[in-house]
Design an enzyme around this catalytic site. Sequence first.
Site, PDB file in Angstrom:
ATOM      1  N   ARG A 202       0.853  -1.194   0.000  1.00 28.55           N
ATOM      2  CA  ARG A 202       0.000   0.000   0.000  1.00 28.55           C
ATOM      3  C   ARG A 202       0.886   1.242   0.000  1.00 28.55           C
ATOM      4  O   ARG A 202       2.097   1.152   0.165  1.00 28.55           O
ATOM      5  CB  ARG A 202      -0.936  -0.011   1.225  1.00 28.55           C
TER       6      ARG A 202
ATOM      7  N   ASP B 289      -1.956  10.981  -2.388  1.00 33.95           N
ATOM      8  CA  ASP B 289      -2.276   9.875  -3.307  1.00 33.95           C
ATOM      9  C   ASP B 289      -2.596  10.389  -4.702  1.00 33.95           C
ATOM     10  O   ASP B 289      -2.477   9.644  -5.681  1.00 33.95           O
ATOM     11  CB  ASP B 289      -3.433   9.053  -2.753  1.00 33.95           C
TER      12      ASP B 289
ATOM     13  N   ARG C 289      -7.239  -0.394  -7.018  1.00 27.63           N
ATOM     14  CA  ARG C 289      -7.557   0.723  -6.122  1.00 27.63           C
ATOM     15  C   ARG C 289      -7.749   1.981  -6.973  1.00 27.63           C
ATOM     16  O   ARG C 289      -6.985   2.199  -7.915  1.00 27.63           O
ATOM     17  CB  ARG C 289      -6.440   0.961  -5.081  1.00 27.63           C
TER      18      ARG C 289
ATOM     19  N   ALA D 190       0.791   5.168  -2.197  1.00 23.17           N
ATOM     20  CA  ALA D 190       0.606   5.458  -3.621  1.00 23.17           C
ATOM     21  C   ALA D 190       1.797   5.030  -4.503  1.00 23.17           C
ATOM     22  O   ALA D 190       1.615   4.252  -5.449  1.00 23.17           O
ATOM     23  CB  ALA D 190       0.281   6.939  -3.791  1.00 23.17           C
TER      24      ALA D 190
HETATM   25  O1  MRU Z   1      -4.603   3.431   1.951  1.00 22.27           O
HETATM   26  P1  MRU Z   1      -3.117   3.644   1.899  1.00 22.27           P
HETATM   27  O2  MRU Z   1      -2.428   3.184   3.130  1.00 22.27           O
HETATM   28  O3  MRU Z   1      -2.517   3.097   0.621  1.00 22.27           O
HETATM   29  O4  MRU Z   1      -2.993   5.225   1.826  1.00 22.27           O
HETATM   30  C1  MRU Z   1      -1.725   5.833   1.712  1.00 22.27           C
HETATM   31  C2  MRU Z   1      -1.760   7.260   2.075  1.00 22.27           C
HETATM   32  O5  MRU Z   1      -2.773   7.906   2.035  1.00 22.27           O
HETATM   33  C3  MRU Z   1      -0.494   7.885   2.480  1.00 22.27           C
HETATM   34  O6  MRU Z   1      -0.737   8.840   3.445  1.00 22.27           O
HETATM   35  C4  MRU Z   1       0.150   8.592   1.387  1.00 22.27           C
HETATM   36  O7  MRU Z   1       0.442   9.832   1.567  1.00 22.27           O
HETATM   37  C5  MRU Z   1       0.385   8.187   0.104  1.00 22.27           C
HETATM   38  S1  MRU Z   1       1.751   7.114   0.066  1.00 22.27           S
HETATM   39  C6  MRU Z   1       3.231   7.990   0.307  1.00 22.27           C
END
Ligand code: MRU
Length: 321
Positions: free
Chosen positions: A51, A219, A85, A53
């Site tokens: 997980r 993201d 996703r 981004a």
């Molecule tokens: O649902 P996730 O854990 O994949 O979400 C990730 C995020 O929202 C992180 O905060 C993020 O900033 C992106 S990854 C560096």
Amino acid sequence: MSGDLDPHRIVRLEDDAVVVLDQRRLPDEEVELHCTSSAEVAEAIRVLAVRGAPAIGVAAAYGLALAAARGEELGEAIGILAASRPTAVNLRWALEAMRDEPTRARAEQLHADEVERCRRMAAHAVALFPAATRVLTHCNTGALATGGYGSALGAIRAAWEAGRVSHVWVDETRPLLQGGRLTAWELEQLGIPFAVIVDGAAASLMAGGEVDLVVTGADRIAANGDTANKVGTYALAVAAAHHDLPFAVVAPTSTLDPAARTGDDIPIEERDATELTSRFPARNPAFDVTPAALVDAIVTERGVHRAPYAESLPRVAEVER
Ligand code: MRU
């Protein structure tokens, strides 16, 4: 340096599988998950075994290289991986970058490039940290989330190494505790002083004068600077503005989506309500959008960008991909 998570421990391609360090099991157990088809990689992304981004973009790139090596129908593999996703644009960006050359070498290059982008943006972001910063962050944006080094947490790490961080407040990040489990685990390994807080404690810590800076990842960032990130980020930005504290976003250019004019164009993932409760009706949006007006700076590997973001953010054509 000690505490460095090897990028290939986070996600890699072996002869017959994409192997990910299963983030659902951390910090209690370090278990690897072997995904032997693009569909299994997509499932690992969907269930958050991998997980963050940039990391899901890297995993999808390896998944497509695996699909090509297995003789899978590539259009179908791209479709399955892209559908895993919806919010992080890095997923589609990585699949697009792989489309003409779905090879292991290309995927490994894409992975190495993402880690290098993280190092570069962290170096730019250090300027945002005053001396002895008490910084607050949300979710997990470390090596686990990016395939190596980290975005917002990479910036915190670089600022710590530059002697500018005194303490990190880690939002536990309900409901899946990416902060309380993963960010805490990474900070512990890096030897950076921190404390986990419940998400609802952030505003009162700001009111009490215990926070100097809020830094998060992203993201997807729209052309006008509206930023989608883990749910709860918007509330943090509102609280930071109320307390006159700087709120900064650190993300690589692979997170920019010039096709999204504003945050309204960003799809927000709704996850299964059972992640919150199996007993009562619930809603589980996984992300929210922070309006650009609340974002003091967006840091990419190209530098520190300030409003108006429609003018200052790097354009896609200017970015080497
Ligand atoms: O649902 P996730 O854990 O994949 O979400 C990730 C995020 O929202 C992180 O905060 C993020 O900033 C992106 S990854 C560096």
